[in-house]
Design a protein around this motif. Structure first.
Motif, PDB file in Angstrom:
ATOM      1  N   GLN A 129       0.833  -1.201   0.000  1.00 55.09           N
ATOM      2  CA  GLN A 129       0.000   0.000   0.000  1.00 55.09           C
ATOM      3  C   GLN A 129       0.877   1.265   0.000  1.00 55.09           C
ATOM      4  O   GLN A 129       0.551   2.249  -0.658  1.00 55.09           O
ATOM      5  N   TRP A 130       1.997   1.204   0.735  1.00 58.18           N
ATOM      6  CA  TRP A 130       2.906   2.344   0.753  1.00 58.18           C
ATOM      7  C   TRP A 130       3.486   2.602  -0.629  1.00 58.18           C
ATOM      8  O   TRP A 130       3.574   3.761  -1.074  1.00 58.18           O
ATOM      9  N   ASP A 131       3.865   1.559  -1.333  1.00 57.14           N
ATOM     10  CA  ASP A 131       4.402   1.718  -2.683  1.00 57.14           C
ATOM     11  C   ASP A 131       3.360   2.343  -3.614  1.00 57.14           C
ATOM     12  O   ASP A 131       3.700   3.134  -4.509  1.00 57.14           O
ATOM     13  N   ILE A 146       0.280   8.560   8.874  1.00 53.97           N
ATOM     14  CA  ILE A 146       0.015   7.304   8.181  1.00 53.97           C
ATOM     15  C   ILE A 146       0.599   6.190   9.043  1.00 53.97           C
ATOM     16  O   ILE A 146       1.803   6.164   9.311  1.00 53.97           O
ATOM     17  N   VAL A 147      -0.264   5.289   9.495  1.00 53.13           N
ATOM     18  CA  VAL A 147       0.163   4.183  10.362  1.00 53.13           C
ATOM     19  C   VAL A 147       0.144   2.896   9.563  1.00 53.13           C
ATOM     20  O   VAL A 147      -0.869   2.552   8.943  1.00 53.13           O
ATOM     21  N   SER A 148       1.242   2.174   9.567  1.00 51.27           N
ATOM     22  CA  SER A 148       1.341   0.900   8.844  1.00 51.27           C
ATOM     23  C   SER A 148       1.336  -0.266   9.829  1.00 51.27           C
ATOM     24  O   SER A 148       2.093  -0.261  10.809  1.00 51.27           O
ATOM     25  N   SER A 155      11.696   6.691   5.673  1.00 53.57           N
ATOM     26  CA  SER A 155      11.815   7.708   6.721  1.00 53.57           C
ATOM     27  C   SER A 155      10.870   8.887   6.513  1.00 53.57           C
ATOM     28  O   SER A 155      11.121   9.975   7.034  1.00 53.57           O
ATOM     29  N   HIS A 156       9.785   8.688   5.775  1.00 58.31           N
ATOM     30  CA  HIS A 156       8.859   9.792   5.543  1.00 58.31           C
ATOM     31  C   HIS A 156       8.310  10.290   6.885  1.00 58.31           C
ATOM     32  O   HIS A 156       7.931   9.494   7.754  1.00 58.31           O
ATOM     33  N   PRO A 157       8.236  11.609   7.091  1.00 58.49           N
ATOM     34  CA  PRO A 157       7.826  12.156   8.402  1.00 58.49           C
ATOM     35  C   PRO A 157       6.395  11.794   8.821  1.00 58.49           C
ATOM     36  O   PRO A 157       6.093  11.784  10.023  1.00 58.49           O
TER      37      PRO A 157
END
Length: 448
Positions: A129-131, A146-148, A155-157
């Motif tokens: 999903q992140w990709d 955004i919680v995975s 390292s996106h903030p």
């Protein structure tokens, strides 16, 4: 069904209150079962364990600064964590609002939905999903975090792993009981409709719970039943029937690993109830027919006879056919053919509910003839979702059945199907000022 098993509309008037009632009544009963990849084992989770994890999520949501009514988008497979996220939002701070999306949808749609509902938090499953979203993160105008569920090497903030986002307190936390009123917004479900961008269907707690209790007038479901959940929880059909209805009745829900593994999971879980769409039945039907084509003429005739006589028994049991001597063969044919096909569905299906599209008569006839009751229905996301269904004792497979008790239907002069009931949606977010919308809210007048 025992009166002390079913949670009534009065006892569980909101989805969060429903969950708390189930935890209180059966804390040690198995609520959910799912496969964990990290140890290649199926894990069972009780209602109490689920409640304790919901409480942890509620603390995390509180620390994130979310306020009453803010939207949380979830982009995950069906899983125990999906339920936890939903229940944590429902019971917190006068009710956060969960907005489910399809777990492998396009980034364009996720951006549109998140911005349209002004979502503050996005929960994703993991790397896939992140990709999908990585290049579109800056377009998510209102998303703060955004919680995975699974750790992602980035390292996106805005990105946090579930492990670092959740508090580390021991499992002694109490549920927060501060949800919205029954008539207030519980969720927004985006549906493609027929034209334009997806539209957000606003459903209240009462919309959904009323629809469940109306459906239970047609179906007797007790706590000894097991659902195998494989339709997306982002769809209202699975969410209402395979999740909330199961909670009302105290059933166990197991989560399918994937559609390619469905046949194996059916054998392992041995569900008693299935919520499905025609393509699943059609896939099983096609495989059976392909295999049958390789068998001898004798086996093919035996299979056909089992379906024909099984269908006659079904019609006789429904009161639509007279008894005939050929029915004496049904027990033998069922042992030779029907029981073997039922084993492919786990061996103990009580019945299956099929919706979303019309099921082919040939497919329905095969399953029913082989002793697997298939009942069809009809509904919409906008109706929470069930409008009509076939009761098992009055099942006409070529129809969508009867309107649920309390659901009114009629055909307009233009040939449109109109419906009115307490399960009709609150409206669409972008259309609340449209004078046409209140006519569809089920408050007293038919749409004009």
């Amino acid at each position: 069904m025992s009166s002390d098993t079913l949670i009534t509309l009065k006892e569980g008037p909101t989805l969060a209150a429903l969950f708390r009632q189930r935890v209180e009544r059966a804390p040690d009963a198995i609520a959910y079962t799912q496969y964990e990849e990290n140890d290649a084992t199926w894990h069972e989770h009780s209602w109490l364990e689920t409640a304790r994890e919901v409480a942890r999520w509620q603390r995390a949501l509180s620390k994130s600064g979310l306020q009453a009514g803010e939207r949380v988008v979830i982009m995950c497979h069906n899983a125990w964590e999906w339920v936890i996220c939903d229940q944590a939002t429902l019971g917190l701070g006068l009710g956060l609002v969960l907005v489910p999306v399809f777990m492998n949808d396009r980034a364009e749609n996720i951006v549109w939905i998140s911005n349209d509902c002004s979502a503050s938090l996005l929960v994703i499953e993991g790397q896939e999903q992140w990709d999908t979203l990585r290049e579109s993160i800056d377009q998510l105008e209102s998303i703060r975090d955004i919680v995975s569920l699974k750790k992602i090497e980035d390292s996106h903030p805005k990105l946090k792993s579930l492990e670092e986002w959740l508090p580390q307190e021991p499992y002694t936390l109490d549920l927060i009981a501060n949800e919205a009123a029954p008539e207030e917004l519980a969720t927004i479900v985006y549906t493609s409709g027929t034209t334009g961008r997806p539209k957000g269907v606003m459903l209240s707690h009462h919309n959904i719970i009323w629809n469940i209790h109306a459906a239970l007038h047609f179906f007797d479901i007790g706590p000894d039943n097991v659902f195998l959940s494989f339709l997306p929880l982002s769809h209202t059909f699975e969410r209402t029937v395979g999740y909330y209805l199961a909670m009302v009745c105290g059933c166990t829900t197991a989560y399918n690993r994937s559609i390619p593994q469905l046949a194996e999971d059916l054998s392992l879980i041995r569900p008693t109830l299935l919520v499905s769409v025609p393509r699943i039945f059609e896939r099983i039907y096609g495989r059976i027919m392909d295999k049958l084509a390789e068998e001898s003429a004798v086996k093919q005739k035996l299979f056909k006879a089992a379906i024909d006589i099984g269908w006659k028994k079904f019609e006789y049991d429904q009161g639509r056919e007279k008894w005939s001597s050929s029915l004496l063969l049904q027990p033998l044919l069922d042992t030779l053919v029907g029981s073997k096909v039922r084993q492919r569905l786990g061996g103990r299906p009580r019945f299956t509910v099929c919706g979303g599209a019309a099921l082919s008569p040939d497919v329905a006839r095969m399953f029913i003839g082989l002793g697997i009751p298939v009942t069809q229905g009809y509904g919409l996301t906008e109706t929470s979702p069930i409008i009509a269904a076939n009761p098992l004792e009055s099942n006409i497979p070529a129809s969508v059945g009867l309107p649920l008790p309390g659901v009114e239907v009629k055909i307009s002069d233009e040939g449109e199907l109109l419906t009115r009931s307490p399960s009709i949606m609150l409206g669409y977010p972008a259309s609340l000022t449209d004078p046409l919308v209140p006519a569809f809210l089920g408050a007293g007048t038919w749409p004009r």
